[in-house]
Design a protein around this motif. Structure first.
Motif, PDB file in Angstrom:
ATOM      1  N   LYS A 176       0.844  -1.206   0.000  1.00 23.33           N
ATOM      2  CA  LYS A 176       0.000   0.000   0.000  1.00 23.33           C
ATOM      3  C   LYS A 176       0.882   1.259   0.000  1.00 23.33           C
ATOM      4  O   LYS A 176       0.608   2.221  -0.736  1.00 23.33           O
ATOM      5  N   ALA A 177       1.936   1.234   0.800  1.00 23.01           N
ATOM      6  CA  ALA A 177       2.838   2.395   0.867  1.00 23.01           C
ATOM      7  C   ALA A 177       3.461   2.650  -0.499  1.00 23.01           C
ATOM      8  O   ALA A 177       3.493   3.786  -0.992  1.00 23.01           O
ATOM      9  N   TYR A 178       3.916   1.571  -1.132  1.00 18.98           N
ATOM     10  CA  TYR A 178       4.556   1.701  -2.449  1.00 18.98           C
ATOM     11  C   TYR A 178       3.584   2.271  -3.487  1.00 18.98           C
ATOM     12  O   TYR A 178       3.895   3.227  -4.203  1.00 18.98           O
ATOM     13  N   LEU A 179       2.383   1.682  -3.554  1.00 23.57           N
ATOM     14  CA  LEU A 179       1.417   2.116  -4.576  1.00 23.57           C
ATOM     15  C   LEU A 179       0.950   3.547  -4.328  1.00 23.57           C
ATOM     16  O   LEU A 179       0.803   4.342  -5.266  1.00 23.57           O
ATOM     17  N   THR A 180       0.745   3.895  -3.069  1.00 23.36           N
ATOM     18  CA  THR A 180       0.275   5.250  -2.742  1.00 23.36           C
ATOM     19  C   THR A 180       1.362   6.279  -3.042  1.00 23.36           C
ATOM     20  O   THR A 180       1.097   7.320  -3.665  1.00 23.36           O
ATOM     21  N   LEU A 181       2.574   5.973  -2.616  1.00 20.88           N
ATOM     22  CA  LEU A 181       3.667   6.912  -2.871  1.00 20.88           C
ATOM     23  C   LEU A 181       3.940   7.034  -4.371  1.00 20.88           C
ATOM     24  O   LEU A 181       4.194   8.125  -4.882  1.00 20.88           O
ATOM     25  N   ARG A 182       3.857   5.910  -5.074  1.00 24.12           N
ATOM     26  CA  ARG A 182       4.106   5.950  -6.528  1.00 24.12           C
ATOM     27  C   ARG A 182       3.106   6.870  -7.216  1.00 24.12           C
ATOM     28  O   ARG A 182       3.479   7.714  -8.037  1.00 24.12           O
ATOM     29  N   GLU A 183       1.850   6.723  -6.843  1.00 21.77           N
ATOM     30  CA  GLU A 183       0.810   7.540  -7.460  1.00 21.77           C
ATOM     31  C   GLU A 183       0.990   9.019  -7.109  1.00 21.77           C
ATOM     32  O   GLU A 183       0.928   9.886  -7.979  1.00 21.77           O
ATOM     33  N   GLU A 184       1.244   9.274  -5.847  1.00 19.58           N
ATOM     34  CA  GLU A 184       1.372  10.674  -5.421  1.00 19.58           C
ATOM     35  C   GLU A 184       2.630  11.330  -5.989  1.00 19.58           C
ATOM     36  O   GLU A 184       2.617  12.497  -6.370  1.00 19.58           O
ATOM     37  N   MET A 185       3.724  10.580  -6.040  1.00 19.66           N
ATOM     38  CA  MET A 185       4.948  11.152  -6.606  1.00 19.66           C
ATOM     39  C   MET A 185       4.759  11.453  -8.084  1.00 19.66           C
ATOM     40  O   MET A 185       5.240  12.463  -8.596  1.00 19.66           O
ATOM     41  N   ALA A 186       4.034  10.577  -8.778  1.00 26.44           N
ATOM     42  CA  ALA A 186       3.778  10.811 -10.202  1.00 26.44           C
ATOM     43  C   ALA A 186       2.933  12.070 -10.393  1.00 26.44           C
ATOM     44  O   ALA A 186       3.161  12.862 -11.314  1.00 26.44           O
ATOM     45  N   ARG A 187       1.981  12.277  -9.510  1.00 24.52           N
ATOM     46  CA  ARG A 187       1.117  13.464  -9.627  1.00 24.52           C
ATOM     47  C   ARG A 187       1.916  14.739  -9.347  1.00 24.52           C
ATOM     48  O   ARG A 187       1.775  15.737 -10.048  1.00 24.52           O
ATOM     49  N   VAL A 188       2.744  14.687  -8.325  1.00 22.97           N
ATOM     50  CA  VAL A 188       3.579  15.867  -8.013  1.00 22.97           C
ATOM     51  C   VAL A 188       4.518  16.140  -9.196  1.00 22.97           C
ATOM     52  O   VAL A 188       4.646  17.270  -9.659  1.00 22.97           O
ATOM     53  N   ARG A 189       5.142  15.081  -9.697  1.00 23.89           N
ATOM     54  CA  ARG A 189       6.069  15.218 -10.835  1.00 23.89           C
ATOM     55  C   ARG A 189       5.344  15.731 -12.078  1.00 23.89           C
ATOM     56  O   ARG A 189       5.913  16.464 -12.882  1.00 23.89           O
ATOM     57  N   GLY A 190       4.098  15.354 -12.197  1.00 26.96           N
ATOM     58  CA  GLY A 190       3.322  15.759 -13.374  1.00 26.96           C
ATOM     59  C   GLY A 190       2.743  17.165 -13.268  1.00 26.96           C
ATOM     60  O   GLY A 190       1.928  17.554 -14.107  1.00 26.96           O
ATOM     61  N   GLY A 191       3.087  17.897 -12.225  1.00 25.74           N
ATOM     62  CA  GLY A 191       2.654  19.292 -12.126  1.00 25.74           C
ATOM     63  C   GLY A 191       1.294  19.478 -11.460  1.00 25.74           C
ATOM     64  O   GLY A 191       0.682  20.541 -11.572  1.00 25.74           O
ATOM     65  N   GLU A 192       0.816  18.463 -10.747  1.00 23.49           N
ATOM     66  CA  GLU A 192      -0.510  18.585 -10.117  1.00 23.49           C
ATOM     67  C   GLU A 192      -0.468  19.224  -8.727  1.00 23.49           C
ATOM     68  O   GLU A 192      -1.467  19.218  -8.009  1.00 23.49           O
ATOM     69  N   GLY A 193       0.694  19.715  -8.340  1.00 23.73           N
ATOM     70  CA  GLY A 193       0.783  20.387  -7.047  1.00 23.73           C
ATOM     71  C   GLY A 193       1.111  19.431  -5.919  1.00 23.73           C
ATOM     72  O   GLY A 193       1.253  18.222  -6.127  1.00 23.73           O
ATOM     73  N   PRO A 194       1.209  19.969  -4.707  1.00 29.10           N
ATOM     74  CA  PRO A 194       1.726  19.186  -3.581  1.00 29.10           C
ATOM     75  C   PRO A 194       0.780  18.119  -3.064  1.00 29.10           C
ATOM     76  O   PRO A 194      -0.439  18.222  -3.224  1.00 29.10           O
TER      77      PRO A 194
END
Ligand SMILES: Cc1ncc(C[n+]2csc(CCOP(=O)(O)OP(=O)(O)O)c2C)c(N)n1
Ligand SMILES: [Mg+2]
Length: 380
Positions: free
Chosen positions: A240-258
């Motif tokens: 769960k930690a891996y999947l959640t962090l992966r998704e959130e890091m991708a969103r931050v990297r993609g310019g979706e904000g913090p």
């Protein structure tokens, strides 16, 4: 007979978490075997490293600094270690070893650092809770929430430079007792900065229960009002930690904000040092028992064994490799020389800043009048 509530059916909080009993919801089918084994190995490496440092601390007394160990909190660092990129920034609080490890910074330099040796990440002068490794863009600091503020500054810099890299701030729930944390969250939300806040909520700040310091323990519910996306997870579920962090890091990297991920977890060891601090009676035995039963390593190990992904031979080999790595790190640290006393200034101070000089040099000075009178409000 009443069935145990699942995490999915409760509002995650330290108030309710022990009601779930043994955690049953890890979904290993969501990841491939190689990723799962890597996550397992990373958690085991971190656990064994911390155990070895704790064991070696006394009676030898050769390590030169206080240390905040992270036994029980291996899932988030292991997950981060697979996701963070070399050019990303990672900032940590005083409980730094897991984050240093997650950034892939050289472990032998961490060992040498805590022994106060010249070959340490900071020449032996920072120790465990202020360790940094500039080459791998890792920084920690003992001032609660201080590194969170600096992480926001780093994110601002990345945004100005239109970088695709991100800044990550790892901290405990105690950091949110500080006003600086809320200023950081506010600014990150306002400027939509490329930062991921990772809060390992382990309920305690030293010996003090979060529920005696704050009206509730859901940090995400408050942070979301600052324009920061939030997620909360059972922090001992590494999948769960891996999947959640992966998704959130991708969103931050993609310019979706913090974003902020709040991971409910627990440290088995004392707040600081290898000594047991339960003599202070600040944590109920049943709570410690709950978290030990939900050891992040054991939760995954059982799933891996049941799936036929891990057998005793593979595990034995892994343990031997890790033990050899740790022994080599100790040897490197112990055999390294102490730093000379003469270079304090060189380490902490630099008179030149080529980038700042260039930026200042490019500024127009037409409005600057050196002869203008100093403006002072009366009666000062
Ligand atoms: C500004 C500041 N105030 C107080 C302290 C003392 N202090 C060190 S660790 C700590 C508790 C930290 O708890 P938390 O942030 O939850 O992290 P944990 O130790 O649980 O991982 C405190 C109060 C400090 N380092 N900095
Ligand atoms: Mg804490």
């Amino acid at each position: 007979m009443a069935t145990e509530p699942a995490v999915k059916s409760i509002q995650l909080s330290h108030r309710t978490i022990t009601l779930i009993g043994r955690y049953q919801e890890m979904e290993i089918d969501l990841l491939d075997r190689q990723t799962l084994l890597f996550l397992f190995r990373q958690m085991l490496r971190l656990r064994r490293m911390e155990e070895a440092l704790m064991q070696e601390y006394h009676p030898a007394d050769e390590m030169r600094c206080p240390m905040h160990f992270c036994i029980g909190q291996e899932a988030v660092p292991a997950a981060l270690s697979l996701l963070v990129e070399p050019e990303d920034y990672l900032f940590s609080h005083h409980r730094s070893h897991g984050y240093y490890f997650a950034k892939g910074s050289p472990l032998r330099e961490l060992f040498a650092e805590v022994y106060g040796k010249e070959t340490g990440a900071n020449g032996g002068k920072a120790g465990s809770q202020d360790i940094s490794h500039h080459a791998s863009r890792f920084y920690s600091g003992a001032i609660l929430s201080g590194a969170v503020s600096i992480a926001v500054g780093a994110a601002f810099g990345l945004q100005i430079r239109k970088s695709r890299n991100i800044s990550i701030a790892g901290f405990g729930e105690g950091a949110t007792d500080e006003g600086a944390f809320w200023e950081a969250a506010n600014y990150a939300g306002l400027r939509r900065l490329p930062i991921l806040f990772v809060c390992e909520n382990n309920r305690y700040a030293t010996y003090s229960d979060q529920l005696k310091r704050q009206p509730n323990d859901n940090i995400c519910e408050r942070v979301v009002t600052f324009g920061v996306r939030t997620r909360r997870i059972f922090g001992n579920d590494v999948v769960k930690a891996y999947l959640t962090l992966r998704e959130e890091m991708a969103r931050v990297r993609g310019g979706e904000g913090p974003g902020l991920v709040e991971a409910y977890t627990y440290r088995w060891n004392s707040h600081v040092g290898p000594e047991d601090d339960n003599v202070n009676n600040y944590r109920p035995a049943s709570e410690i028992q709950f978290w030990k039963e939900n050891c992040p390593i054991r939760l995954l190990q059982e799933k891996l064994e049941a799936a036929g992904y891990l057998d005793s031979q593979t595990l034995g080999r892994m343990e031997r490799e890790i033990a050899a790595e740790i022994a080599a790190n100790f040897q490197f640290a112990k055999e390294s020389p102490f730093p000379s006393a003469g270079d304090w200034r060189a380490m902490n101070w630099d008179d030149s800043s080529p980038l700042a000089d260039r930026l200042l040099g490019a500024q127009s000075r037409s409005e600057f009048d050196q002869s203008q009178p100093e403006a002072r409000l009366e009666p000062y």
